[in-house]
Design an enzyme around this catalytic site. Structure first.
Site, PDB file in Angstrom:
ATOM      1  CG  ASP A 106      12.046   7.068   4.455  1.00 18.05           C
ATOM      2  OD1 ASP A 106      13.184   7.317   4.073  1.00 18.05           O
ATOM      3  OD2 ASP A 106      11.688   5.911   4.748  1.00 18.05           O
ATOM      4  N   GLY A 108       9.323  10.263   0.438  1.00 23.53           N
ATOM      5  CA  GLY A 108       8.532  11.407  -0.014  1.00 23.53           C
ATOM      6  C   GLY A 108       7.209  11.005  -0.655  1.00 23.53           C
ATOM      7  CG  ASP A 162       5.198   2.685  14.751  1.00 25.91           C
ATOM      8  OD1 ASP A 162       5.543   3.462  13.851  1.00 25.91           O
ATOM      9  OD2 ASP A 162       4.774   1.536  14.526  1.00 25.91           O
TER      10      ASP A 162
HETATM   11  P1  5GP Z   1       7.756   8.005   2.956  1.00 21.26           P
HETATM   12  O1  5GP Z   1       8.779   6.986   2.539  1.00 21.26           O
HETATM   13  O2  5GP Z   1       6.494   7.846   2.169  1.00 21.26           O
HETATM   14  O3  5GP Z   1       8.301   9.412   2.899  1.00 21.26           O
HETATM   15  O4  5GP Z   1       7.435   7.738   4.484  1.00 21.26           O
HETATM   16  C1  5GP Z   1       6.423   6.847   4.810  1.00 21.26           C
HETATM   17  C2  5GP Z   1       6.209   6.685   6.279  1.00 21.26           C
HETATM   18  O5  5GP Z   1       7.145   5.733   6.729  1.00 21.26           O
HETATM   19  C3  5GP Z   1       6.394   7.854   7.228  1.00 21.26           C
HETATM   20  O6  5GP Z   1       5.288   8.709   7.307  1.00 21.26           O
HETATM   21  C4  5GP Z   1       6.574   7.108   8.541  1.00 21.26           C
HETATM   22  O7  5GP Z   1       5.323   6.717   9.050  1.00 21.26           O
HETATM   23  C5  5GP Z   1       7.335   5.872   8.095  1.00 21.26           C
HETATM   24  N1  5GP Z   1       8.778   6.006   8.385  1.00 21.26           N
HETATM   25  C6  5GP Z   1       9.761   6.396   7.549  1.00 21.26           C
HETATM   26  N2  5GP Z   1      10.960   6.367   8.169  1.00 21.26           N
HETATM   27  C7  5GP Z   1      10.705   5.961   9.435  1.00 21.26           C
HETATM   28  C8  5GP Z   1      11.538   5.743  10.598  1.00 21.26           C
HETATM   29  O8  5GP Z   1      12.767   5.916  10.605  1.00 21.26           O
HETATM   30  N3  5GP Z   1      10.895   5.332  11.728  1.00 21.26           N
HETATM   31  C9  5GP Z   1       9.545   5.108  11.792  1.00 21.26           C
HETATM   32  N4  5GP Z   1       9.033   4.693  12.941  1.00 21.26           N
HETATM   33  N5  5GP Z   1       8.740   5.303  10.724  1.00 21.26           N
HETATM   34  C10 5GP Z   1       9.313   5.726   9.566  1.00 21.26           C
END
Ligand code: 5GP
Length: 185
Positions: A106, A108, A162
């Site tokens: 998302d 990153g 989830d």
């Molecule tokens: P980041 O923003 O650090 O790339 O993502 C962090 C975490 O947010 C991901 O590993 C995931 O667990 C959660 N995440 C991001 N987008 C979504 C989404 O659309 N649905 C769900 N269930 N979790 C998400």
């Protein structure tokens, strides 16, 4: 807990489409890692469905391991840029060809922190395979070597992902109805 249909706005990726793409990813990974010591690392809990399907599509010998992390500010998906290791790998990755298997990238930040942590352990190589990439939400540059699907900016669930820890078992990826479920900030 209520039926998942209450929270489902629409199906984004159906089961057949998921499995077809995972088979193609498995074939590509098998070709590229031929003759190497492929070691898959799965980040719990979201990546577990993807890992188990992907590894069945990889035709070369390989090993697996698991780690779990939590973002600072529990329950939040907006990472501060740092993650806390809540369960470490069982095996040393020094000198191995590591492929990190992720459910979704998302902002990153999570992936960036994990890569930093794993690089310190001196693997022979370190690559990333993510099922989903919310590319338009990226805040920090991260390398993605294998990607299942680039998806729009919507909160999704199912297939490992989830809604408040539920519905990870669904065999497809769905978009949440924002009127029924407020995604964590
Ligand atoms: P980041 O923003 O650090 O790339 O993502 C962090 C975490 O947010 C991901 O590993 C995931 O667990 C959660 N995440 C991001 N987008 C979504 C989404 O659309 N649905 C769900 N269930 N979790 C998400």
């Amino acid at each position: 807990m209520r039926d998942y249909r209450e929270f489902l706005k629409e199906t984004l990726i159906d089961e057949d489409t998921l499995q077809e793409r995972i088979a193609a990813l498995g074939a590509e990974i098998s070709r590229e890692y031929q003759g190497k010591s492929l070691h898959l690392i799965c980040i719990l809990r979201g990546g577990v469905m993807f890992l188990t399907d992907l590894m069945r599509q990889i035709s070369i010998p390989h090993t697996i391991d698991f780690m779990a992390i939590s973002s600072y500010g529990a329950g939040s998906r907006r990472s501060s840029g740092q993650v806390r290791l809540t369960m470490d790998l069982k095996d040393d990755i020094g000198g191995r060809d590591v492929l990190l298997v992720e459910d979704i990238v998302d902002s990153g930040y999570t992936l960036s922190s994990i890569l930093e942590l794993l690089t310190l352990r001196k693997p022979a190589s370190l690559k990333v395979c993510t099922l989903l990439d919310k590319a338009e939400r990226r805040e920090v540059d991260v390398p993605i070597d294998y990607c299942g699907f680039v998806i729009p900016n919507a909160f999704v669930f199912g297939y490992g992902l989830d809604l408040d820890e539920y519905y990870r078992d669904l065999p497809f990826i769905g978009i949440v109805n924002p009127e029924r479920f407020q995604p964590p900030e």
